[in-house]
Design a protein around this motif. Structure first.
Motif, PDB file in Angstrom:
ATOM      1  N   VAL A   9      18.340  59.058  54.341  1.00  0.00           N
ATOM      2  CA  VAL A   9      19.504  58.824  53.486  1.00  0.00           C
ATOM      3  C   VAL A   9      20.715  58.624  54.382  1.00  0.00           C
ATOM      4  O   VAL A   9      21.085  59.526  55.137  1.00  0.00           O
ATOM      5  CB  VAL A   9      19.752  60.007  52.521  1.00  0.00           C
ATOM      6  N   THR A  10      21.341  57.469  54.312  1.00  0.00           N
ATOM      7  CA  THR A  10      22.572  57.241  55.073  1.00  0.00           C
ATOM      8  C   THR A  10      23.774  57.531  54.170  1.00  0.00           C
ATOM      9  O   THR A  10      23.684  57.436  52.947  1.00  0.00           O
ATOM     10  CB  THR A  10      22.654  55.799  55.604  1.00  0.00           C
ATOM     11  N   GLY A  11      24.884  57.896  54.793  1.00  0.00           N
ATOM     12  CA  GLY A  11      26.068  58.248  54.005  1.00  0.00           C
ATOM     13  C   GLY A  11      25.829  59.475  53.153  1.00  0.00           C
ATOM     14  O   GLY A  11      26.209  59.523  51.972  1.00  0.00           O
ATOM     15  N   ALA A  12      25.215  60.500  53.746  1.00  0.00           N
ATOM     16  CA  ALA A  12      24.777  61.668  52.977  1.00  0.00           C
ATOM     17  C   ALA A  12      25.853  62.745  52.819  1.00  0.00           C
ATOM     18  O   ALA A  12      25.592  63.783  52.214  1.00  0.00           O
ATOM     19  CB  ALA A  12      23.541  62.289  53.631  1.00  0.00           C
ATOM     20  N   SER A  13      27.035  62.519  53.330  1.00  0.00           N
ATOM     21  CA  SER A  13      28.058  63.562  53.277  1.00  0.00           C
ATOM     22  C   SER A  13      28.655  63.739  51.885  1.00  0.00           C
ATOM     23  O   SER A  13      29.156  64.810  51.553  1.00  0.00           O
ATOM     24  CB  SER A  13      29.185  63.255  54.269  1.00  0.00           C
ATOM     25  N   SER A  14      28.600  62.692  51.049  1.00  0.00           N
ATOM     26  CA  SER A  14      29.214  62.782  49.724  1.00  0.00           C
ATOM     27  C   SER A  14      28.587  61.751  48.790  1.00  0.00           C
ATOM     28  O   SER A  14      27.738  60.944  49.206  1.00  0.00           O
ATOM     29  CB  SER A  14      30.728  62.548  49.820  1.00  0.00           C
ATOM     30  N   GLY A  15      29.014  61.772  47.529  1.00  0.00           N
ATOM     31  CA  GLY A  15      28.595  60.766  46.572  1.00  0.00           C
ATOM     32  C   GLY A  15      27.099  60.686  46.353  1.00  0.00           C
ATOM     33  O   GLY A  15      26.387  61.691  46.383  1.00  0.00           O
ATOM     34  N   PHE A  16      26.619  59.457  46.157  1.00  0.00           N
ATOM     35  CA  PHE A  16      25.199  59.242  45.899  1.00  0.00           C
ATOM     36  C   PHE A  16      24.339  59.737  47.057  1.00  0.00           C
ATOM     37  O   PHE A  16      23.227  60.213  46.852  1.00  0.00           O
ATOM     38  CB  PHE A  16      24.936  57.752  45.664  1.00  0.00           C
TER      39      PHE A  16
END
Length: 298
Positions: A9-16
């Motif tokens: 999962v990329t961009g896992a710090s927030s949101g989707f």
């Protein structure tokens, strides 16, 4: 689960991205959660063992960091089943108002970053997972189909991402068993709108009735109806289990409306001016076009 799947999962710090990482772990799968600031995932690291959760630093604008992540996954788990290619961000501002460096930054992340992740995923699925293949889920946007005023460069990045992803999916050998899906979410309740702020403005676009200013006002409306992001992520997880997933998945009623509107507008223009293409000696290419569109899906 007897055979947990390994997810990146990329961009896992927030949101989707954050929600998907949490859902994957709750389902008993293994999550490789990446973020530019991995410390934002420290709470998950406390809750889950290294055999279930691997947190890695990844700025998708750095191609070598992407390669390093895939190498680490191979060393740690030996396989990778699903890639949720999610990292990205947006900004507000008329096309004429948005500084070039800001626009280029959007493309570096949303287009080049996401494209490089997709390329590494395809290589891994083909070379390391054979013959199992894998699932590549690319988080696009409703704006990848229907551009929106005050979000012109963001829309452009998603249009570009959809174009390259469509070509990539057509190029894949079906024997590799790599399934590609573009998810096109509408407006879901995440931190995205909060992070937008006021964006960039131009003195020529101050009239309140201009569409860009209407859109800007909507993003600041605290009563704006938005989709439940947790439920949206659950649909994407379900998508990952489909034997034959769609290439596109508009997600949310607003996304469905925007995609339909764009499709109908295109078809209306095609029908209205169809006669203009008569007698232009393109008959020899008609069969080629049809064959391309009827090629087996990835």
């Amino acid at each position: 689960m007897s055979n947990p799947r390994v997810w990146l999962v990329t961009g896992a710090s927030s949101g989707f991205g954050r929600l998907m990482s949490e859902l994957v772990l709750s389902k008993g799968d293994i999550a490789v959660a990446t973020a530019r600031k991995p410390e934002t995932l420290d709470d998950l690291k406390i809750k889950y063992s290294p055999s279930k959760l691997l947190v890695l630093k990844l700025d998708v604008t750095h191609a070598q960091e992407i390669k390093d992540v895939f190498t680490k996954i191979k060393e740690t788990f030996g396989r990778l089943d699903v890639v949720f290619n999610n990292a990205g961000y947006s900004t507000l501002g008329e096309v004429e108002a948005t500084p070039e460096d800001v626009a280029r930054g959007l493309f570096d992340t949303n287009f080049w970053g996401a494209t490089n992740v997709s390329l590494e995923a395809v290589t891994f699925f083909r070379e390391e997972n054979k013959p199992a293949g894998g699932r590549l889920i690319i988080n696009s946007s409703e704006m990848g189909v229907h551009s929106v005023a005050a979000c012109g460069f963001y829309s452009a990045t998603k249009h570009a991402l959809e174009g390259i992803s469509s070509a990539l999916a057509q190029e894949l050998n079906p024997e590799w068993n790599i399934k590609v899906t573009l998810v096109e979410p509408g407006t879901f309740r995440t931190e995205v709108l909060v992070k937008l702020g006021d964006g960039y403005s131009h003195p020529a676009y101050t009239k309140p009735t201009l569409l860009s200013n209407i859109i800007r006002a909507i993003t600041h409306d605290k009563n704006l109806k938005q989709g439940d992001a947790s439920k949206g992520v659950e649909k994407i997880y379900t998508l990952s289990l489909l034997p034959e997933p769609p290439f596109r998945l508009p997600l949310g009623k607003d996304a469905l409306e925007m995609v339909r509107e764009e499709a109908n507008s295109i078809l209306e223009d095609v029908s209205k001016y169809e006669s203009w293409s008569e007698g232009l000696d393109f008959d020899a290419l008609e069969g080629v076009t049809c064959r391309v569109r009827k090629m087996p899906k990835s």
